[in-house]
Design a protein around this motif. Structure first.
Motif, PDB file in Angstrom:
ATOM      1  N   GLU A  86       3.805  16.137  15.413  1.00  0.00           N
ATOM      2  CA  GLU A  86       2.517  15.621  14.632  1.00  0.00           C
ATOM      3  C   GLU A  86       3.134  14.972  13.380  1.00  0.00           C
ATOM      4  O   GLU A  86       3.849  15.258  12.651  1.00  0.00           O
ATOM      5  N   THR A  87       1.818  14.035  13.019  1.00  0.00           N
ATOM      6  CA  THR A  87       2.305  13.458  11.727  1.00  0.00           C
ATOM      7  C   THR A  87       1.661  14.386  10.678  1.00  0.00           C
ATOM      8  O   THR A  87       0.746  15.000  10.739  1.00  0.00           O
ATOM      9  N   ILE A  88       2.314  14.148   9.648  1.00  0.00           N
ATOM     10  CA  ILE A  88       2.065  15.141   8.421  1.00  0.00           C
ATOM     11  C   ILE A  88       1.070  14.586   7.421  1.00  0.00           C
ATOM     12  O   ILE A  88       0.203  15.363   6.995  1.00  0.00           O
ATOM     13  N   TRP A  89       1.325  13.301   7.072  1.00  0.00           N
ATOM     14  CA  TRP A  89       0.387  12.680   6.203  1.00  0.00           C
ATOM     15  C   TRP A  89      -0.064  11.497   6.493  1.00  0.00           C
ATOM     16  O   TRP A  89       0.589  10.607   7.260  1.00  0.00           O
ATOM     17  N   THR A  90      -1.139  10.773   5.619  1.00  0.00           N
ATOM     18  CA  THR A  90      -1.688   9.362   6.140  1.00  0.00           C
ATOM     19  C   THR A  90      -1.134   8.534   5.131  1.00  0.00           C
ATOM     20  O   THR A  90      -1.281   7.302   5.200  1.00  0.00           O
ATOM     21  N   HIS A  91      -0.347   9.018   3.777  1.00  0.00           N
ATOM     22  CA  HIS A  91       0.057   8.097   2.666  1.00  0.00           C
ATOM     23  C   HIS A  91       1.170   9.266   2.262  1.00  0.00           C
ATOM     24  O   HIS A  91       1.316  10.274   2.241  1.00  0.00           O
TER      25      HIS A  91
ATOM     26  N   ARG B  60       8.134   0.034   5.123  1.00  0.00           N
ATOM     27  CA  ARG B  60       8.467  -0.878   5.913  1.00  0.00           C
ATOM     28  C   ARG B  60       8.540  -0.665   7.448  1.00  0.00           C
ATOM     29  O   ARG B  60       9.313  -1.335   8.293  1.00  0.00           O
ATOM     30  N   GLY B  61       7.582   0.122   7.647  1.00  0.00           N
ATOM     31  CA  GLY B  61       7.411   0.772   9.044  1.00  0.00           C
ATOM     32  C   GLY B  61       8.076   2.049   9.586  1.00  0.00           C
ATOM     33  O   GLY B  61       7.655   2.431  10.593  1.00  0.00           O
ATOM     34  N   ALA B  62       8.708   2.772   8.849  1.00  0.00           N
ATOM     35  CA  ALA B  62       9.108   4.094   9.252  1.00  0.00           C
ATOM     36  C   ALA B  62       7.988   5.029   9.302  1.00  0.00           C
ATOM     37  O   ALA B  62       6.968   4.961   8.698  1.00  0.00           O
ATOM     38  N   THR B  63       8.249   6.054   9.999  1.00  0.00           N
ATOM     39  CA  THR B  63       7.094   7.060  10.465  1.00  0.00           C
ATOM     40  C   THR B  63       7.716   8.405  10.207  1.00  0.00           C
ATOM     41  O   THR B  63       8.987   8.728  10.330  1.00  0.00           O
ATOM     42  N   SER B  64       6.889   9.522  10.047  1.00  0.00           N
ATOM     43  CA  SER B  64       7.467  10.891  10.142  1.00  0.00           C
ATOM     44  C   SER B  64       6.570  11.731  10.771  1.00  0.00           C
ATOM     45  O   SER B  64       5.544  11.465  11.141  1.00  0.00           O
TER      46      SER B  64
ATOM     47  N   TYR C 161       0.906  -1.464   0.109  1.00  0.00           N
ATOM     48  CA  TYR C 161       0.035   0.015  -0.005  1.00  0.00           C
ATOM     49  C   TYR C 161       0.940   1.189   0.050  1.00  0.00           C
ATOM     50  O   TYR C 161       1.790   1.397   0.718  1.00  0.00           O
ATOM     51  N   VAL C 162       0.679   2.078  -0.883  1.00  0.00           N
ATOM     52  CA  VAL C 162       1.210   3.385  -1.061  1.00  0.00           C
ATOM     53  C   VAL C 162       0.347   4.534  -1.287  1.00  0.00           C
ATOM     54  O   VAL C 162       0.275   5.510  -0.775  1.00  0.00           O
ATOM     55  N   GLN C 163      -0.445   4.197  -2.179  1.00  0.00           N
ATOM     56  CA  GLN C 163      -1.559   5.354  -2.862  1.00  0.00           C
ATOM     57  C   GLN C 163      -2.547   5.478  -1.921  1.00  0.00           C
ATOM     58  O   GLN C 163      -2.708   4.624  -1.009  1.00  0.00           O
TER      59      GLN C 163
ATOM     60  N   LEU D 116       0.221  19.798   0.485  1.00  0.00           N
ATOM     61  CA  LEU D 116      -0.267  20.841   1.125  1.00  0.00           C
ATOM     62  C   LEU D 116      -0.241  20.725   2.548  1.00  0.00           C
ATOM     63  O   LEU D 116       0.144  21.544   3.339  1.00  0.00           O
ATOM     64  N   GLY D 117      -0.301  19.356   3.053  1.00  0.00           N
ATOM     65  CA  GLY D 117       0.008  19.346   4.647  1.00  0.00           C
ATOM     66  C   GLY D 117       1.394  19.621   4.829  1.00  0.00           C
ATOM     67  O   GLY D 117       1.650  20.111   5.914  1.00  0.00           O
TER      68      GLY D 117
END
Lengths: 79, 620
Positions: free
Chosen positions: B272-277, B262-266, B124-126, B286-287
């Protein structure tokens, strides 16, 4: 004070180093560099003729059969 | 020296698309003569020169179906899409993976991962609930493609960029190329031309100031766009800018696909999380913009929490594929994926145009045909299949090879003696080499690209876009006639400046023409911050006119499926409450007029007059 003449095929700053003793002048690095950075210099040893076109992709290092090419750093403005 | 040649098909650009075009043209009709021009070296050129670790967008049942892909593309393009092209690519997925295994000599499960049931395993990426990304062990991809292309017997000219596509009456006649090592020229009379010259990846300049500090392969200076435009082809979506999140300073991928899947987050500075994908669609951009605008930058990619095994996998991919210089970059900065906050990401450091990471380029249909007869496009220069990444480039490259072969077999060479035309072109092209003195190419490029980056970067400001146009016109008229090239290699740089300015003008004018905002950050106009229904399903079409670029609204072909055309975002209202500023009493205003300075100016004028009179008397 006058600046010493810099020989064009021995640039005073370069992030690629080519070991003149190991180099067998096969020209693979010159041929494979995607940005046409390398050309043969004196003694048919390659040098960074177009240094600032380098995309630091290290193709030159990977294709050298004698491990004569080493990339010691990234371009100064990036590193 | 000018060499004249004849071929059935000329392929411009030897990247993923171009090599596939040559391979498929030969397969479709081995009797045809194919000539390929590559600005670089076939084995290492283009975005995939050091290989690639995934096909980001592909359709492989049972994980997803072609209709799922069309739905995804309809969504991320917000309805500005030819669904037939999208569907045509989606159907090619299974064929593409098998062909790559065959070209690279790899067994099923070796080049691409398969699941327990023997199906290719997608991730999953899109921004949809279907997986469409396929991992790949593809460090050798480009070398294998080059080997296969050479094995077809195609005549391959390395270090030979195309300078111009000659057309007459709306059809291609041939291509003029230039060897940057020998300084020789070649004109190849051709029935069909496959244009696969990559994106405009040397537009806005990153803050490092290093001209080759580009996300895209730096040889991709937008020549494909300029060549097509000059040949009379239609371009679309040039206002949908490529604006990526990247590893700061390195200008390489942000690892969102490699590490993120592979499990990394940003997160940003405050967690705060910037994006959901991680997909580079307008919503994530934009985010990202918001985080920086709110002073919450930078964005960090977190890998330190991952198991050692996963970190090693990420390192193996990042240091051995695509942008391998990353190893040295981290090493020299003392960065380790095991440390928290070690990866700083930056955003929109270089604004550009790309069909593969965005949707800008030459318009084409599902066969890769353009409005110019005999001209086919695929890959990053192609806008027919937006957000197509490597998979689109490979598959559609194959499609145009076959289509060009079919067309060439049924047509003949046209046009008279090309020598006078070629000589005229060469004379103009060589002007920077003839000059004894002048502006160095790198200085002019630096000036053009810093101006483009400053004025074109979204949120789009119409005044800034007008100023960008002023700069491009000024550089074109005042600086280009002064550019001095030192040798053939440098002469190409002078030529590339023209492409950069042409593409920059297309981007700025298209943005001003599209009187709405769309695609999140990528076409966010601060003066019209909303989507307008009148622009739904509509391209901004650009063509060459007698007096410059001609722009018009053009409807995309009718949809076959009525999939949703909206993404999950809304444009912000820019309002900053700064409190009540200092209020000055009107009695404390400065007086109008300045008798003190006036007195000094008059005194200086008087002294100057007196001095002139004294000099006159002395002379006489």
């Amino acid at each position: 004070m006058k600046a010493k003449n810099v020989k064009p095929d021995k640039p005073s700053y370069s992030w690629l180093e080519i070991d003149r003793k190991k180099c067998n002048h096969c020209g693979l690095c010159v041929e494979m560099c995607p940005m046409d950075v390398l050309r043969f210099g004196s003694g048919k040893v390659p040098y960074m003729r177009y240094r600032d076109d380098c995309w630091y992709c290290d193709v030159c290092v990977s294709v050298c059969p004698r491990k004569a090419v080493s990339m010691n750093d990234l371009p100064y403005l990036i590193r | 020296m000018l060499h004249l040649k004849k071929a059935d098909i000329v392929v411009i650009g030897g990247g993923a698309s171009g090599t596939m075009a040559a391979i498929h043209a030969n397969r479709a009709n081995p009797a045809l003569k194919v000539v390929m021009l590559d600005k670089s070296r076939l084995e290492t050129s283009g975005a995939a020169g050091r290989g690639m670790d995934a096909i980001n967008t592909i359709v492989l049942p049972p994980y997803c179906q072609p209709e799922d892909f069309v739905a995804m593309q309809t969504k991320i393009t917000e309805g500005v899409l030819d669904q037939e092209v999208s569907y045509a690519y989606a159907e090619l997925g299974p064929q593409l993976v098998m062909e790559l295994e065959q070209i690279m000599g790899r067994a099923k499960g070796d080049l691409f991962p398969v699941d327990d049931t023997g199906n290719y395993h997608l991730r999953y990426v899109q921004p949809v609930n279907k997986p469409m990304m396929l991992y790949m062990d593809g460090a050798d991809l480009k070398r294998s493609l080059a080997k296969a292309a050479r094995a077809t017997g195609a005549e391959i000219h390395d270090r030979t960029p195309a300078l111009k596509i000659l057309t007459e009456g709306g059809r291609v006649l041939g291509v003029l190329g230039f060897n940057i090592r020998t300084g020789d020229y070649v004109f190849i009379r051709a029935k069909a031309v496959c244009l696969t010259a990559g994106p405009a990846g040397r537009m806005g300049l990153a803050s490092s100031g290093y001209l080759s500090n580009t996300y895209e392969f730096p040889g991709n200076s937008g020549d494909g766009y300029a060549l097509a435009y000059e040949a009379g082809a239609e371009l679309v979506n040039m206002e949908c800018y490529q604006a990526l999140t990247m590893l700061k300073d390195f200008q390489g991928p942000a690892c969102g696909f490699v590490a993120g899947t592979r499990g990394a987050t940003s997160s940003n500075r405050v967690g705060e999380t910037i994006w959901t994908h991680p997909y580079p669609s307008g919503d994530t951009r934009l985010g990202t913009w918001r985080t920086f605008a709110e002073g919450k930058g930078p964005i960090y990619l977190h890998t330190h929490h991952l198991q050692e095994e996963i970190i090693r996998i990420i390192e193996h991919i990042q240091f051995g594929t695509e942008r391998t210089g990353r190893f040295l970059f981290h090493k020299r900065r003392g960065q380790d994926y095991r440390q928290p906050r070690c990866l700083e990401l930056a955003f929109a450091e270089e604004i550009g145009a790309c069909g593969g990471h965005s949707s800008s380029g030459v318009n084409s249909n599902r066969r890769g045909e353009t409005n110019v007869r005999g001209l086919y496009v695929a890959g990053d220069v192609d806008a027919g299949l937006p957000y197509s990444f490597l998979g689109g480039a490979l598959a559609m490259g194959g499609v145009i090879g076959e289509e060009a072969a079919r067309y060439a077999a049924g047509s003949d060479w046209a046009g008279g003696n090309p020598r006078p035309w070629a000589r005229e072109e060469i004379h103009e092209f060589e002007a920077p080499l003839r000059r004894k003195r002048g502006l160095p190419t790198h200085l002019v490029e630096f000036k053009a690209r810093t101006r483009l980056q400053y004025y074109l970067k979204p949120p789009k400001n119409p005044d800034y876009h007008e100023i960008a146009l002023w700069w491009m016109e000024r550089i074109r008229k005042q600086d280009l006639p002064e550019v001095k090239a030192e040798d053939p290699h440098d002469l190409l740089k002078a030529h590339e400046l023209r492409s950069i300015l042409t593409v920059g003008e297309m981007m700025a004018r298209s943005s001003l023409f599209r009187s709405e905002s769309r695609w999140g950050y990528q076409h966010w106009r601060v003066d019209i911050p909303e989507k307008k229904t009148g622009w739904n399903g509509t391209w901004v079409s650009i063509r060459r006119g007698d007096r410059g670029m001609v722009f018009e609204k053009k409807k995309v072909p009718p949809y076959r499926w009525n999939f949703p055309t909206a993404m999950e975002y809304s444009y912000p209202r820019l309002s900053f409450d700064l409190g009540v500023p200092f209020q000055k009493d009107s009695s404390y205003n400065n007086p109008l007029g300045d008798p003190w300075t006036k007195g000094r100016m008059e005194r200086a004028r008087g002294e100057s007059k007196k001095s002139r009179q004294t000099r006159k008397r002395t002379k006489s």
